[in-house]
Enzyme design. Sequence first.
Site, short mmCIF file in Angstrom:
data_model
loop_
_atom_site.label_atom_id
_atom_site.label_comp_id
_atom_site.label_asym_id
_atom_site.label_seq_id
_atom_site.Cartn_x
_atom_site.Cartn_y
_atom_site.Cartn_z
N CYS A 1 0.88 -1.17 0.06
CA CYS A 1 -0.05 0.08 -0.13
C CYS A 1 0.87 1.38 0.14
O CYS A 1 0.23 2.27 0.15
CB CYS A 1 -0.95 -0.02 0.94
SG CYS A 1 -2.06 -1.28 1.07
N HIS B 1 -9.72 3.30 -1.24
CA HIS B 1 -8.07 2.90 -1.08
C HIS B 1 -7.85 2.01 -2.55
O HIS B 1 -7.65 0.88 -2.39
CB HIS B 1 -7.92 2.15 0.26
CG HIS B 1 -6.65 1.75 0.36
ND1 HIS B 1 -5.46 2.17 -0.15
CD2 HIS B 1 -6.16 0.66 1.23
CE1 HIS B 1 -4.39 1.70 0.33
NE2 HIS B 1 -4.58 0.56 1.33
#
Lengths: 143, 381
Positions: free
Chosen positions: B81, B329
Amino acid sequence: MTKAAAAAGPLPVVPFLKIPETGDPYLEGRRCGECGAIYLGERSTCSSCGARDRIQPHKLASTGTLYVYSIVHRSFPGVEVPYVSAVVDLDGGGTIKGNLIHIEPSPEKIQMGMPVEVIFRIAPTKDREGNEYLTYYFQPREM
Amino acid sequence: MSDVYVMGIDMIRFGRYPERSVPQLGAEAALLALDDAGVTIQDVEALFCGNLMQASGMVGQRILQEIGQTGIAVTNSSNACATGATAFREGWTAIKAGLYDLVLVVGVEQLGKAGLLGGRGDGRGIPKEGLLGSGTMPAVFAEAGMEHSRKYGTTFEQFAKVSVKNHHHSVKNSKSMYQKETPLEMVMSAEMIAYPNTKLMCSVNVDGAASAVLASEKKARELGMGRAVRVKASVLTSDPYTERDLVMPDVNTCTRRAAQQAYAMAGVGPGDLDLVELHDCFATAEILHYENLGLCADGEAGKLIDEGETAHGGRIPVNVSGGLLSKGHPLGATGVANIYEVSTHLRGEAGERQVEGARIGLTHVIGLGSACGIHILEKVA
Ligand SMILES: [Zn+2]
């Protein structure tokens, strides 16, 4: 003979669960002789201090305390919920993760820091070849 | 060494684009960023592309096939991420090194309706999920939050308030996946995924892309500094050994180290920040990072959310974009999108959600496994 010969008994669910020929199963980590860091799998070099070839087998305790947990309500298909995912600090060192059983899965009932013990049971599922596995669980421990 | 400036930056609205390809999403963001900087692909000397799910798929080159195959150097990055922040930092590093004066950064991801639980782990033996605890992302971050509860008594309600705040912020962000209020009662009574994270306390899987044009000081002066944003610090860390990290991925230590390095590099402290976009992949995580980033003292994060200090209008607004919890996200795009958000406020162009007078902001992402990327940005003009 293939190693899948079922008569040989259950296989360990993870490599750090040891099933001796005689006597009770136990958990075995690896400990760095230089800095004391404890690992759960094979390795030749310590990732804490960088020492090489100082890693030795280290029997882990079957008692410890609950460090943290989560009550898991959504998991992958086929996984029975809810269950308690628990991180346990073992007495004498080493931290492992597993299911905490024999307790109501409720934040009111589960106390971080509570004493627990490691117990061994046959896992509810077999692999594709039909082998049984021995797994471990945590349960509350009377003080 | 030259300072590095953000000359153009933009993102596409996060959402679901099943009919479009990853390079197409990246190309759209890249063109927006080039236009924002007032340059063309012919001016760009190198491309740094971040994408996770097609990490072996030469995404950067395929973006150039959409917008101009000029033969420049292309570097594809993947770092969980922290992928977008890593690509951004690669571009920053190349300019710092004096190799280029103008580079393009793209972060892009297509997740579709990928499950919110994350990967399934190794396939040997029998499945371990639900037998040896949980490796799902909601549970991992629930356990990280429970560590904070254990130390400081942080409550389910306090974690839930993070989600209320970030969803509230997103109402004013037209590029957010969701733009709706979620009152406390709604957040707390939503489906429990992994206590204490309910469904509304988990980030949203979306498709998205964001892009930035970075320039050296020389090139920035040539283009005009009016809307330029100075990159005051760019830091990337991995997780050092910690006692429990074999079973509890440690998102705290690498963030603390990255924050210390970033503040030192920028010559500022947390008290100088006007806004922060941090990695609220789960509501529990935001609470931890208040302390990890030094926005409050250890043990005071619960009080910080209770007193509204991190809400828009508070002492230090956090995730005014809506954050990962509401804006969404898209892994590889996330780290560039949060730089877009902060840059937009520093430029005074954030419209209804503008943090008034913002001069310095910080962005933070965490990739589990682990990588932490922090950038500190400063208004120039
Ligand atoms: Zn060592």
